[in-house]
Design an enzyme around this catalytic site. Structure first.
Site, mmCIF file in Angstrom:
data_model
loop_
_atom_site.group_PDB
_atom_site.id
_atom_site.type_symbol
_atom_site.label_atom_id
_atom_site.label_comp_id
_atom_site.label_asym_id
_atom_site.label_seq_id
_atom_site.Cartn_x
_atom_site.Cartn_y
_atom_site.Cartn_z
ATOM 1 N N SER A 52 34.251 19.338 42.009
ATOM 2 C CA SER A 52 34.065 17.933 41.625
ATOM 3 C C SER A 52 34.938 17.025 42.486
ATOM 4 O O SER A 52 34.744 15.813 42.510
ATOM 5 C CB SER A 52 34.409 17.739 40.140
ATOM 6 O OG SER A 52 35.681 18.292 39.849
ATOM 7 N N LYS A 120 36.351 30.465 40.752
ATOM 8 C CA LYS A 120 35.249 30.220 39.820
ATOM 9 C C LYS A 120 33.931 30.151 40.597
ATOM 10 O O LYS A 120 33.888 29.547 41.680
ATOM 11 C CB LYS A 120 35.470 28.909 39.049
ATOM 12 C CG LYS A 120 34.300 28.556 38.123
ATOM 13 C CD LYS A 120 34.644 27.465 37.116
ATOM 14 C CE LYS A 120 34.623 26.071 37.674
ATOM 15 N NZ LYS A 120 33.332 25.631 38.223
ATOM 16 N N GLU A 122 29.571 29.584 40.082
ATOM 17 C CA GLU A 122 28.485 29.160 39.196
ATOM 18 C C GLU A 122 27.377 30.211 39.209
ATOM 19 O O GLU A 122 26.949 30.646 40.288
ATOM 20 C CB GLU A 122 27.925 27.805 39.654
ATOM 21 C CG GLU A 122 28.926 26.674 39.451
ATOM 22 C CD GLU A 122 28.378 25.304 39.833
ATOM 23 O OE1 GLU A 122 27.155 25.172 40.047
ATOM 24 O OE2 GLU A 122 29.186 24.358 39.903
ATOM 25 N N GLU A 187 29.054 24.730 30.568
ATOM 26 C CA GLU A 187 28.920 23.283 30.791
ATOM 27 C C GLU A 187 27.585 22.751 30.261
ATOM 28 O O GLU A 187 26.521 23.363 30.466
ATOM 29 C CB GLU A 187 29.040 22.976 32.301
ATOM 30 C CG GLU A 187 28.859 21.485 32.597
ATOM 31 C CD GLU A 187 29.342 21.032 33.965
ATOM 32 O OE1 GLU A 187 29.880 21.859 34.727
ATOM 33 O OE2 GLU A 187 29.155 19.836 34.264
HETATM 34 O O1 KIV Z 1 34.008 21.167 39.619
HETATM 35 C C1 KIV Z 1 34.523 21.033 38.491
HETATM 36 O O2 KIV Z 1 35.400 20.193 38.282
HETATM 37 C C2 KIV Z 1 34.092 21.924 37.434
HETATM 38 C C3 KIV Z 1 34.543 21.623 36.042
HETATM 39 C C4 KIV Z 1 34.050 20.337 35.566
HETATM 40 C C5 KIV Z 1 34.248 22.726 35.109
HETATM 41 O O3 KIV Z 1 33.379 22.831 37.682
#
Ligand code: KIV
Length: 269
Positions: A52, A120, A122, A187
């Site tokens: 993000s 992380k 997706e 999410e």
């Molecule tokens: O990119 C991000 O900030 C995220 C969170 C909102 C979970 O994936």
């Protein structure tokens, strides 16, 4: 706390164990050194360097243009600001979708160069084989299911998931846990589905726009502090309005420079 009191570092085990202790996991995104210090001082469990950052730090329309180099740059800055919180970073779009070899190579590079303690990704069931390989290679993996911003074009927008049944999302979560993920971001999922997902796994689910039925919550730093104004999703709660404070402060400065009230004697040599 005394200046010399020992800081108890949050580890992957701390996060995993919170679910059995019925303790909520707190997570906020962070993209720079100063924000990391603020989040650490406040006592958040996880700082997530989310992709993000493409939107709130760089003004991109979505997260898709974010590169591995940008993630590494921001994660290194955050790392320098943390003493206690667990540091997770996102693998951006296109860096784990081409081949397993390339995904592992990119992931190892991020971990080595940035100092992140976990990554992380997706995806659900379809990426479980990759998650298993990464875990076997010694990488802590956080999953991310439901609304997946990197798939915005495929999904046809940012759409709430799980309205027409929870079966696939539950399967995704179970597959990620089986593959060795230590937690899962859920999410943009309706409350009932979030509950089914959370009940189906023994690892913590960390919700964003996924109701209170998750084992923890995550919010974007710039959203929760009222810094980002382009749009505010329904699930965002603003805990401060720092943009207003900042604009007022800069307006005040401009005024004082123009009127020669600044710098005064106190701020001069
Ligand atoms: O990119 C991000 O900030 C995220 C969170 C909102 C979970 O994936």
């Amino acid at each position: 706390m005394s200046k010399h009191a020992e800081i108890k570092k949050i580890t992957v085990s701390t996060i995993r164990n919170k679910k059995s202790k019925n303790e909520k996991v707190t997570c906020v995104t962070g993209y720079d050194y100063t924000a990391a210090q603020i989040l650490d001082q406040a006592g958040v469990d996880i700082v997530l360097v989310g992709d993000s950052l493409g939107m709130v730090m760089n003004g991109y329309e979505n997260t898709i243009p974010v590169t591995l180099d940008e993630m590494i740059y921001h994660t290194k800055a955050v790392k320098r600001g943390l003493k206690r919180a667990f540091l997770v970073t996102d693998l951006p779009f296109g860096t784990y979708n081409v081949s397993t070899e390339k995904a592992i190579e990119n992931c190892v590079r991020v971990i080595k160069e940035s100092g992140a303690e976990a990554i992380k990704l997706e995806g659900g069931e379809e990426i479980a084989p990759l998650v298993e390989k990464l875990v076997k290679a010694g990488v802590n993996v956080m999953g991310h299911i439901g609304l997946m911003p990197q798939s915005v074009h495929v999904m046809g927008g940012y759409k709430i998931q799980g309205k027409n049944g929870s079966e696939q999302l539950v399967k995704d979560a179970v597959a990620l846990e089986k593959a060795g993920a230590f937690s899962i971001v859920v999410e943009g999922v309706v409350a009932e589905t979030a509950k089914k997902i959370t009940d189906a796994v023994t690892i913590p689910t960390i919700g964003i726009g996924a109701s209170v039925n998750c084992d923890g919550q995550v919010l974007v730093y710039h959203d929760m502090l009222g810094l980002f104004n382009d749009f505010t999703p329904k699930f965002v709660k603003r805990y401060a309005n720092l943009r207003e404070v900042a604009v007022k402060a800069v307006e005040n400065y401009i005024e004082e420079v123009k009127s020669c009230a600044f710098p005064d004697e106190k701020h001069s040599f």
